[in-house]
Write a protein that holds these residues in place. Sequence first.
Motif, short mmCIF file in Angstrom:
data_model
loop_
_atom_site.label_atom_id
_atom_site.label_comp_id
_atom_site.label_asym_id
_atom_site.label_seq_id
_atom_site.Cartn_x
_atom_site.Cartn_y
_atom_site.Cartn_z
N VAL A 23 0.86 -1.18 0.00
CA VAL A 23 0.00 0.00 0.00
C VAL A 23 0.90 1.23 0.00
O VAL A 23 1.88 1.31 0.75
N LEU A 24 0.54 2.20 -0.84
CA LEU A 24 1.33 3.43 -0.98
C LEU A 24 0.48 4.64 -0.63
O LEU A 24 -0.71 4.69 -0.98
N LEU A 25 1.09 5.61 0.02
CA LEU A 25 0.50 6.93 0.22
C LEU A 25 1.17 7.83 -0.81
O LEU A 25 2.41 7.95 -0.80
N VAL A 26 0.38 8.42 -1.70
CA VAL A 26 0.94 9.10 -2.86
C VAL A 26 0.41 10.52 -2.96
O VAL A 26 -0.77 10.77 -2.69
N HIS A 27 1.27 11.45 -3.38
CA HIS A 27 0.85 12.82 -3.67
C HIS A 27 0.43 12.90 -5.13
O HIS A 27 0.86 12.09 -5.96
N ALA A 28 -0.39 13.86 -5.47
CA ALA A 28 -0.88 14.04 -6.84
C ALA A 28 0.24 14.14 -7.87
O ALA A 28 0.07 13.74 -9.02
N VAL A 35 4.97 4.12 2.67
CA VAL A 35 4.65 2.75 2.23
C VAL A 35 4.40 1.89 3.45
O VAL A 35 4.89 2.19 4.54
N ASN A 36 3.65 0.82 3.27
CA ASN A 36 3.42 -0.09 4.39
C ASN A 36 4.55 -1.13 4.45
O ASN A 36 5.46 -1.14 3.62
N HIS A 37 4.47 -2.00 5.44
CA HIS A 37 5.51 -3.00 5.68
C HIS A 37 5.71 -3.92 4.48
O HIS A 37 6.83 -4.22 4.09
N ARG A 38 4.62 -4.37 3.85
CA ARG A 38 4.73 -5.28 2.71
C ARG A 38 5.42 -4.59 1.54
O ARG A 38 6.25 -5.20 0.85
N LYS A 49 8.85 8.40 -7.65
CA LYS A 49 7.57 8.49 -8.35
C LYS A 49 6.98 7.09 -8.43
O LYS A 49 7.68 6.12 -8.72
N CYS A 50 5.69 6.97 -8.18
CA CYS A 50 5.05 5.65 -8.19
C CYS A 50 5.21 4.95 -9.54
O CYS A 50 5.45 3.75 -9.59
N HIS A 51 5.12 5.70 -10.62
CA HIS A 51 5.21 5.08 -11.94
C HIS A 51 6.61 4.60 -12.28
O HIS A 51 6.79 3.81 -13.20
N SER A 52 7.61 5.01 -11.50
CA SER A 52 8.97 4.52 -11.74
C SER A 52 9.11 3.04 -11.36
O SER A 52 10.09 2.40 -11.72
N LEU A 53 8.12 2.49 -10.67
CA LEU A 53 8.15 1.08 -10.28
C LEU A 53 7.91 0.17 -11.48
O LEU A 53 8.16 -1.02 -11.41
N TYR A 54 7.43 0.69 -12.59
CA TYR A 54 6.97 -0.14 -13.69
C TYR A 54 7.89 -0.37 -14.87
O TYR A 54 7.65 -1.36 -15.57
N PRO A 55 8.92 0.18 -15.23
CA PRO A 55 9.33 1.58 -15.03
C PRO A 55 8.77 2.47 -16.13
O PRO A 55 8.59 2.05 -17.26
N LYS A 100 -4.86 16.58 -2.39
CA LYS A 100 -3.93 16.00 -3.36
C LYS A 100 -3.14 14.80 -2.84
O LYS A 100 -2.03 14.53 -3.31
N VAL A 101 -3.67 14.08 -1.89
CA VAL A 101 -2.99 12.89 -1.36
C VAL A 101 -3.98 11.73 -1.40
O VAL A 101 -5.16 11.90 -1.09
N TYR A 102 -3.46 10.56 -1.79
CA TYR A 102 -4.33 9.39 -1.88
C TYR A 102 -3.58 8.12 -1.51
O TYR A 102 -2.35 8.08 -1.49
N VAL A 103 -4.37 7.11 -1.20
CA VAL A 103 -3.85 5.77 -0.92
C VAL A 103 -4.02 4.96 -2.19
O VAL A 103 -5.08 5.00 -2.83
N HIS A 104 -2.98 4.22 -2.56
CA HIS A 104 -3.06 3.35 -3.74
C HIS A 104 -2.62 1.95 -3.35
O HIS A 104 -1.59 1.77 -2.69
N LEU A 105 -3.45 0.98 -3.72
CA LEU A 105 -3.12 -0.41 -3.45
C LEU A 105 -3.70 -1.29 -4.52
O LEU A 105 -4.62 -0.90 -5.24
N GLY A 106 -3.14 -2.48 -4.62
CA GLY A 106 -3.65 -3.48 -5.54
C GLY A 106 -3.64 -4.83 -4.85
O GLY A 106 -2.59 -5.32 -4.44
#
Length: 120
Positions: A23-28, A35-38, A49-55, A100-106
């Motif tokens: 789970v990520l806490l992300v700014h706009a 980030v959480n423990h997992r 940047k969150c999108h850099s994870l994909y990359p 402008k802050v949100y939680v993102h998870l999958g």
Amino acid sequence: MKTVDQSVLEAFDIMWGLYPEPVLLVHACRDILAVNHRAEELGISTGIKCHSLYPSDRPCPGCLANKMLKSGQAERKGSVNNQTGRFLDGYWIPVKGVDKVYVHLGNDITDFVKPELLAE
């Protein structure tokens, strides 16, 4: 990197710290604020940047963050990861009272998805 009040970070940790999926806490602007423990176990860190994870150098094509930020309502989208064949149930959830802050998870829900949906 954008920042948020310490109380927001503490609330995120209390709610999501032990959640079994990343789970990520992300700014706009797509900065990962917490980030959480997992997520930590998977090597995901704050300050990127969150999108850099994909990359990628820009938001992912299926990202619903902009839609969620505009409407102020949570968004949900299911998708199949073409590399792993896993079915992810993705969420973008605004943080109440924090602009402008949100939680993102999958959530990986592959074990609960009908096989014919995975074939599509």
